[in-house]
Write a protein that holds these residues in place. Structure first.
Motif, PDB file in Angstrom:
ATOM      1  N   TRP A  37       0.774  -1.157   0.059  1.00 51.92           N
ATOM      2  CA  TRP A  37      -0.152   0.001  -0.053  1.00 51.92           C
ATOM      3  C   TRP A  37       0.849   1.499  -0.108  1.00 51.92           C
ATOM      4  N   GLU A  38       2.099   1.202   0.577  1.00 55.81           N
ATOM      5  CA  GLU A  38       2.822   2.271   0.528  1.00 55.81           C
ATOM      6  C   GLU A  38       3.120   2.739  -1.142  1.00 55.81           C
ATOM      7  N   LEU A  39       3.414   1.736  -1.853  1.00 51.93           N
ATOM      8  CA  LEU A  39       3.892   2.241  -3.272  1.00 51.93           C
ATOM      9  C   LEU A  39       2.554   2.610  -3.843  1.00 51.93           C
ATOM     10  N   ILE A  40       1.298   1.960  -3.560  1.00 55.41           N
ATOM     11  CA  ILE A  40       0.113   2.370  -4.128  1.00 55.41           C
ATOM     12  C   ILE A  40      -0.235   3.691  -3.799  1.00 55.41           C
ATOM     13  N   GLU A  41      -0.038   4.242  -2.671  1.00 52.72           N
ATOM     14  CA  GLU A  41      -0.352   5.602  -2.293  1.00 52.72           C
ATOM     15  C   GLU A  41       0.788   6.669  -2.910  1.00 52.72           C
TER      16      GLU A  41
END
Length: 235
Positions: A214-218
């Motif tokens: 999710w860090e990379l998604i954001e």
């Protein structure tokens, strides 16, 4: 949002870990509903057209990893109705231009109803809903795949689409070449994701269910959202 969709999403009972935005009941959800037909995490959707939407993928292997998804439950991209084809190509080109502008490169692939994405040997409606992977990566994936599976090369995307009657279950890859593959043997689940992840020395990221990232998604949402038309509306 209509009442039926609200009811279906309520049934999914999406649960997140307190310390990260991780969907923890994905497999249970996909036994009940296709998450591409009823995408619950609307913040991941960057752009929509009449029949498609662009979404940041769960489990991005690299920043900028997007999906082009049909709004209707259609089995694979090469099985789209002919009247949707020009719209699909225009959207694909828009995504390609944005990824090349921001990251410098773009390749595409699709599993095309070949190989499960959740559990070995099990077909899920989510897996067999047309979605094209769009990845800003400088890698010739076809060079690796054709060592394992015999493929067919096409001069254009239209030529590939015109052969759709011969392509019920297939793999599609577009890098320096446009190719499809039809395997006589069982493929590992998430085959193309695994091939891409290992090509980029990111083997730990191949499984999007376990490594949702999710860090990379954001980061992807923050970086790419300004590049898409602000008039886009989810329909």
């Amino acid at each position: 949002m209509d009442a039926m969709l609200v009811s279906l999403l309520d049934k999914m009972e999406i649960v997140f870990y307190e310390d990260m935005n991780k969907v923890v009941d994905l497999c249970c959800q996909m036994e009940e509903i296709c998450r591409f037909c009823y995408p619950p995490e609307k913040e991941r959707i960057l752009y929509t057209t009449e029949h498609f939407y662009v979404m940041v993928s769960l489990g991005p292997i690299v920043e900028g990893y997007l999906l082009i998804i049909s709004k209707e439950h259609i089995g694979a991209c090469l099985h789209l109705p002919a009247e949707y084809w020009d719209e699909f190509k225009a959207l694909k080109e828009k995504v390609r231009q944005i990824l090349v502008k921001v990251y410098g490169s773009c390749i595409f692939y699709e599993h095309g109803k070949m190989g499960s994405c959740i559990l070995e040997g099990m077909d899920h409606i989510h897996c067999y809903h047309a979605h094209l992977h769009c990845i800003p990566a400088k890698v010739e994936l076809n060079l690796r795949i054709e060592k394992e599976i015999a493929g067919t090369c096409y001069g254009s995307l239209d030529e590939c689409f015109n052969k759709k009657e011969e392509l019920d279950r297939y793999l599609f890859v577009e890098d320096e070449r446009i190719m499809t593959y039809q395997s006589d043997f069982k493929l590992r689940r998430q085959y193309l994701r695994y091939m891409l992840a290992t090509s980029l020395d990111c083997e730990d990221r191949w499984d999007w269910v376990e490594n949702q990232n999710w860090e990379l998604i954001e980061k992807t949402i923050a970086r790419l959202k300004p590049h898409f038309d602000e008039k886009s509306v989810l329909q």
